[in-house]
Enzyme design. Structure first.
Site, PDB file in Angstrom:
ATOM      1  N   PRO A 173     -29.925 -26.196   3.013  1.00 15.13           N
ATOM      2  CA  PRO A 173     -30.862 -24.893   2.678  1.00 15.13           C
ATOM      3  C   PRO A 173     -32.389 -25.030   2.349  1.00 15.13           C
ATOM      4  O   PRO A 173     -32.666 -25.137   1.829  1.00 15.13           O
ATOM      5  CB  PRO A 173     -30.021 -24.850   1.318  1.00 15.13           C
ATOM      6  CG  PRO A 173     -29.694 -26.144   0.590  1.00 15.13           C
ATOM      7  CD  PRO A 173     -29.072 -26.885   2.017  1.00 15.13           C
ATOM      8  N   GLY A 175     -34.384 -23.144   3.346  1.00 15.86           N
ATOM      9  CA  GLY A 175     -35.066 -21.806   2.857  1.00 15.86           C
ATOM     10  C   GLY A 175     -35.177 -21.979   1.079  1.00 15.86           C
ATOM     11  O   GLY A 175     -36.368 -21.743   0.893  1.00 15.86           O
ATOM     12  N   ASP A 176     -34.204 -22.602   0.507  1.00 19.15           N
ATOM     13  CA  ASP A 176     -34.302 -22.696  -0.844  1.00 19.15           C
ATOM     14  C   ASP A 176     -35.477 -23.768  -1.190  1.00 19.15           C
ATOM     15  O   ASP A 176     -36.192 -23.498  -2.054  1.00 19.15           O
ATOM     16  CB  ASP A 176     -33.028 -23.219  -1.279  1.00 19.15           C
ATOM     17  CG  ASP A 176     -32.024 -22.235  -1.680  1.00 19.15           C
ATOM     18  OD1 ASP A 176     -32.298 -21.120  -1.966  1.00 19.15           O
ATOM     19  OD2 ASP A 176     -30.846 -22.418  -1.154  1.00 19.15           O
ATOM     20  N   TYR A 177     -35.423 -24.816  -0.354  1.00 16.40           N
ATOM     21  CA  TYR A 177     -36.579 -25.861  -0.705  1.00 16.40           C
ATOM     22  C   TYR A 177     -37.954 -25.481  -0.375  1.00 16.40           C
ATOM     23  O   TYR A 177     -38.728 -25.838  -1.159  1.00 16.40           O
ATOM     24  CB  TYR A 177     -36.131 -27.333  -0.270  1.00 16.40           C
ATOM     25  CG  TYR A 177     -35.090 -27.843  -0.564  1.00 16.40           C
ATOM     26  CD1 TYR A 177     -35.242 -29.109  -1.624  1.00 16.40           C
ATOM     27  CD2 TYR A 177     -33.707 -27.889   0.007  1.00 16.40           C
ATOM     28  CE1 TYR A 177     -33.990 -29.501  -2.388  1.00 16.40           C
ATOM     29  CE2 TYR A 177     -32.507 -28.425  -0.665  1.00 16.40           C
ATOM     30  CZ  TYR A 177     -32.895 -29.540  -1.952  1.00 16.40           C
ATOM     31  OH  TYR A 177     -31.748 -30.011  -2.371  1.00 16.40           O
ATOM     32  N   GLY A 180     -38.978 -23.455  -3.185  1.00 17.33           N
ATOM     33  CA  GLY A 180     -39.363 -24.160  -4.267  1.00 17.33           C
ATOM     34  C   GLY A 180     -40.690 -24.835  -4.350  1.00 17.33           C
ATOM     35  O   GLY A 180     -41.357 -24.792  -5.183  1.00 17.33           O
TER      36      GLY A 180
END
Length: 404
Positions: A173, A175-177, A180
């Site tokens: 993932p 995009g999540d990191y 963040g």
């Protein structure tokens, strides 16, 4: 593999108090970034229904391994902030925070009575980091969002993949990191501004926006020329030859010839002076036109070479190249060890455990891993008792009523 205690100076962010709401990856990674550098992060989970990341594999002896690193350095408490009975306790936690992180679907906090716009009157100094699939505004704001969809929507997936197989998305993932990281940057930018204005603000991050930000050259290219970036697999239009090449012993080496001198070093390593004098490959512009021809020459040469000896020759000729490492290679690499890019700590249930070190490296106040992710509510007594002054009887009453 020997775990050892580390003595580090006070963290760069040790004066910040952070309240982390939400679950899974993007919002919690904001908290992880801040906690690595000393911020006191209180991670809130719903009693009886903890963060869904705990359910994600891999597991060992019932312990969620992904959780161990995502929740490291965080104080784990349980509190059902959706219940009216928890409101005052939640407000006390919010009031003591410099930064509040949430990654619920837009409108959820407002529905529970924690609208940042309203609470800014009561708590004007708080910085709110709101991470969501589509952002707090716009026609898609109420849709669910995941990193995979963010890669697709941002345009990134349209040019990652092979022309004969179509677009691909990352196998993790990303995009999540990235969200963040951008969220943590936004939080610190807002804190910096607060030092002058005395007021916090809302940091609004949509999952797709960091991805869109990093493909800046693709955006301006289309805007100015009308040309889209094509699917070229591991190649780049602007940098030829650039690819991942199979070697004779089953390995693979990545090469990127971003300058003329690197290309010259590559053909010297190959012992192919004819590739220097060939007019098809004289300049980068020429190589871009004849990419398949030069790429084929490099691929054919490396297919006859063992990985280690080929890499030695490439490096000796100042070629920017690297072996494709699997994770076992990474964990055993001398450079990784010298840079302390992997740290070993002692987990309270699993014993010695390796995980990536904090990034970036700070010379005076480096980040640290003080503990790994804890069980749900492990810090309840510390946070609600020592921190907020609740008695043991009050904490037990809250627990009995499933508020914590």
């Amino acid at each position: 593999m020997e775990a050892h205690a580390r003595t580090t100076p006070e963290g760069a962010l040790s004066d910040l108090k952070v309240l982390e709401l939400g679950s899974m990856l993007a919002g919690p990674f904001v908290g992880s970034m801040l906690a690595d550098f000393g911020a006191r992060v209180i991670k809130v989970e719903k009693p009886g229904k903890p963060d869904a990341l705990r359910e994600w594999p891999p597991h060992k002896d019932g312990a969620a391994l992904w959780w161990k690193t995502m929740a490291r350095n965080k104080h784990a408490v349980t509190l059902d902030i959706s219940r009216p009975e928890a409101r005052e306790l939640a407000l006390r936690l919010i009031g003591e925070s410099d930064i509040v992180i949430e990654n619920f679907r837009p409108g959820t906090l407002e529905r529970w009575g924690f609208d940042p716009a309203e609470l800014s009157q009561r708590f004007p100094r708080i910085v709110w980091v709101r991470v969501s699939g589509w952002g707090q505004t716009g026609p898609n704001r109420e849709q669910g969002g995941y990193a995979t969809i963010a890669e697709a929507f941002s345009g990134l997936a349209s040019f990652t993949g092979h022309a004969d197989k179509g677009p691909t998305v990352s196998a993790f993932p990303m995009g999540d990191y990235l969200a963040g990281i951008f969220g943590a940057f936004g939080a610190l930018a807002a804190i910096h501004r607060r030092e002058r204005s005395g007021r916090g603000q809302v940091v609004d991050v949509a999952l797709y926006e960091p991805l869109l930000r990093i493909i800046e050259s693709v955006v301006v290219r289309y805007d100015q020329t009308g040309r889209k970036k094509p699917l070229l697999g591991n190649q780049m239009e602007e940098d030829v030859p650039r690819n991942v090449y199979a070697t004779a012993d089953g390995g693979a080496i990545a090469i990127s010839c971003g300058s003329q001198s690197i290309y010259d070093g590559l053909v010297d390593a190959m012992q192919r002076p004819d590739l220097k004098s060939d007019p098809r490959f004289a300049t980068m512009a020429d190589r871009v036109i004849h990419r398949d021809a030069i790429d084929g020459e490099v691929a054919a040469w490396l297919k006859t070479q063992p990985t280690a000896s080929a890499l030695e020759r490439l490096v000796a000729n100042k070629v920017v190249a690297g072996k494709i490492n699997d994770i076992a290679d990474v964990l055993g690499d001398a450079h990784i060890a010298a840079r302390e890019a992997i740290r070993t700590l002692v987990d309270e249930t699993l014993g010695p455990m390796r995980m990536p070190a904090p990034v970036p490296k700070l010379s005076e106040t480096p980040g640290d891993i003080r503990w790994s992710g804890r069980d749900p509510g492990a810090s309840n007594d510390e946070v609600f008792g020592d921190g907020l002054g609740l008695s043991a009887a009050e904490i037990e009453d809250l627990r009995r009523n499933h508020i914590i």
